[in-house]
Structures are given as structure tokens and as C-alpha cells.
Design a protein around this motif. Structure first.
Motif, PDB file in Angstrom:
ATOM      1  N   ASP A   1      74.742  97.950  30.386  1.00 31.54           N
ATOM      2  CA  ASP A   1      73.320  96.993  29.506  1.00 31.54           C
ATOM      3  C   ASP A   1      73.134  95.861  30.787  1.00 31.54           C
ATOM      4  N   ALA A   2      74.183  95.549  30.922  1.00 27.83           N
ATOM      5  CA  ALA A   2      74.230  94.402  32.357  1.00 27.83           C
ATOM      6  C   ALA A   2      72.931  94.915  33.305  1.00 27.83           C
ATOM      7  N   GLU A   3      73.148  95.659  33.925  1.00 31.09           N
ATOM      8  CA  GLU A   3      72.567  97.136  35.034  1.00 31.09           C
ATOM      9  C   GLU A   3      70.319  96.860  34.157  1.00 31.09           C
ATOM     10  N   ASN A   4      70.370  97.233  32.684  1.00 34.81           N
ATOM     11  CA  ASN A   4      69.767  97.421  32.558  1.00 34.81           C
ATOM     12  C   ASN A   4      68.783  96.363  32.344  1.00 34.81           C
ATOM     13  N   VAL A   5      69.591  95.003  31.675  1.00 36.23           N
ATOM     14  CA  VAL A   5      68.948  93.719  31.889  1.00 36.23           C
ATOM     15  C   VAL A   5      68.054  93.486  32.787  1.00 36.23           C
ATOM     16  N   ARG A   6      69.686  93.368  34.333  1.00 34.95           N
ATOM     17  CA  ARG A   6      68.933  92.946  35.264  1.00 34.95           C
ATOM     18  C   ARG A   6      68.062  93.432  35.874  1.00 34.95           C
ATOM     19  N   GLN A   7      67.613  95.337  35.964  1.00 27.71           N
ATOM     20  CA  GLN A   7      66.266  96.215  35.640  1.00 27.71           C
ATOM     21  C   GLN A   7      65.183  95.383  35.719  1.00 27.71           C
ATOM     22  N   ARG A   8      65.469  95.354  34.117  1.00 24.26           N
ATOM     23  CA  ARG A   8      64.097  94.378  33.405  1.00 24.26           C
ATOM     24  C   ARG A   8      63.458  93.253  33.999  1.00 24.26           C
ATOM     25  N   SER A   9      64.400  92.511  33.748  1.00 25.70           N
ATOM     26  CA  SER A   9      64.284  90.712  34.421  1.00 25.70           C
ATOM     27  C   SER A   9      63.847  91.373  36.091  1.00 25.70           C
ATOM     28  N   GLN A  10      64.417  92.150  36.544  1.00 23.41           N
ATOM     29  CA  GLN A  10      63.829  92.087  38.006  1.00 23.41           C
ATOM     30  C   GLN A  10      62.376  92.905  38.028  1.00 23.41           C
ATOM     31  N   LYS A  11      62.128  93.236  36.962  1.00 23.51           N
ATOM     32  CA  LYS A  11      60.317  94.210  36.025  1.00 23.51           C
ATOM     33  C   LYS A  11      59.046  93.375  36.435  1.00 23.51           C
TER      34      LYS A  11
END
Length: 229
Positions: free
Chosen positions: A96-106
Motif C-alpha cells: 500500500d505504501a508503494e502504491n501511494v508513493r507511485q500515485r503521489s509521484q505520478k
């Protein structure tokens, strides 16, 4: 009255010997007191009795320890199950943290690219006015005899070229799709009309230029589309 210890010890030693005289003596004694054989036999194998007692004691201790071992086994199973659950939750939290990080980066990247979207939309109106201004000037009137009109026209054209350079620098491109296939994601059809020599489904007229910002349609081109007769 039972046999004395001395007699028992003597009789036990005689049993251990294989001498013929001892055998005869033992035979005579057995006729008198058969109990000596039992007592002597018990004293002959004291080590065996001790081993049997120790084995019995070990079995009793093992039987007594079984409930404790069972409790430890159950506790171990519970702890292993808890560890499995915690590990699974930890892995899910990492995902979940990795998904949040990727979404935030996008989102950050899109903000950098499209943060000027509203500003660009406002500038498009300016570009449209410049384009209409240059188109409204009669070409036959642009002569040396009309230096003021000529200078004004050239200034408008230079301004329009410069603003298009700025648009291109920031990823804003014109859409002038005359003759191209109609694309609902980039074009907005104002009308459909049959036209000779034109392929149906193609764009015959562009009423208003469209624009794309970094590949995303910022404003669709207003067009007229050819249809079957």
C-alpha cells in the motif's frame, strides 16, 4: 521366619557358580527352603531391578510432562499463526505504501506538466484573437503605399509566431486537422455534410483551432465532418 541376609548372600553366590558340588548343595537346600531361590534370584539381578525402576520412573515423569508439552505446542502454534498474520499485514502495508508513493509521484509529475493548463487556456483566447486579426487584414492592401497597415500586419504576424513558439516550448501544440479522420477525443463535430471528392468520416472544415498540452487534449478542434451522400 524368613532366611537371614548371610544365608541369602551365600546362596546367591552359589547360584553364580557352576561347580557340581554347589549344584548338589543348592538342590538339597531347595528341598528344605524353596524361598531362598526367589530371594537369591532378586539379589542376583539387582541392576535389572534398578533399571526397571528407573524406566518406570521415567515413564511416569513423561506421562506427567505430557500436559505441559501439549500446552507449549498449542502456544507455539498460536505464536506461529500470529507471526504469519503480522507478516502478511506488514507485506500489505509495504504494498500500500508503494502504491501511494507511485500515485503521489505520478500526481507530482502531472502537476508539473499540467499545472499551467488553466493559464494556457486563457492564452488560447489571445492566440485566437491574433489569428483573426491577421486574417481580417486584406492582403491586397498590404503595400508600401500603406506603410502603417503593413507595419501593423507584420507586427501581428510576428506576435502570433512568437506566441506559437512559446506554446511549443511548454508542450502546447496546435490541432488543425483538415483532411484527417475524425477523432472524438481531439475533435468536436459542429455539423455533418456530404461533400464530393471527400472521404466520409474525414474533416472538411476547421471552424476553430484545437490544442493539445503534452499529448492531452486541452481544447478540441471545432470541425465539420464529411458524411455519405
Amino acid at each position: 521366619m524368613g532366611p537371614c541376609n548371610t544365608c541369602v548372600w551365600l546362596f546367591a553366590n552359589l547360584l553364580q557358580s557352576r561347580h557340581p558340588f554347589n549344584v548338589i548343595f543348592i538342590f538339597l537346600c531347595l528341598r528344605t527352603s524353596p524361598r531362598l531361590l526367589c530371594v537369591a534370584t532378586q539379589q542376583k539381578n539387582p541392576g535389572q531391578n534398578v533399571d526397571e525402576d528407573q524406566s518406570q520412573s521415567h515413564n511416569e515423569q513423561k506421562a506427567e510432562a505430557s500436559p505441559a508439552e501439549k500446552m507449549l505446542t498449542e502456544e507455539k502454534a498460536k505464536l506461529e499463526e500470529q507471526l504469519k498474520e503480522v507478516t502478511d499485514k506488514y507485506k500489505r502495508a509495504l504494498a500500500d505504501a508503494e502504491n501511494v508513493r507511485q500515485r503521489s509521484q505520478k500526481l507530482v509529475e502531472e502537476a508539473k506538466l499540467y499545472g499551467i493548463q488553466s493559464f494556457c487556456k486563457d492564452l488560447l483566447e489571445v492566440a485566437d484573437i491574433l489569428e483573426k486579426a491577421t486574417e481580417s487584414v486584406p492582403k491586397e492592401e498590404i503595400k508600401d503605399e500603406n506603410p502603417h497597415l503593413k507595419s501593423l500586419y507584420e507586427g501581428l504576424v510576428m506576435t502570433e509566431v512568437q506566441i506559437q513558439k512559446v506554446f511549443k516550448k511548454h508542450g502546447l501544440l496546435r490541432l488543425n486537422p483538415v483532411g484527417a479522420k475524425f477523432d472524438p477525443y481531439e475533435h468536436e463535430a459542429l455539423f455533418h455534410a456530404p461533400m464530393e471528392g471527400k472521404e466520409p468520416g474525414t474533416i472538411a472544415l476547421v471552424s476553430k483551432i484545437g490544442y493539445k498540452l503534452h499529448g492531452r487534449t486541452l481544447r478540441p478542434a471545432l470541425v465539420g465532418v464529411v458524411k455519405d451522400a
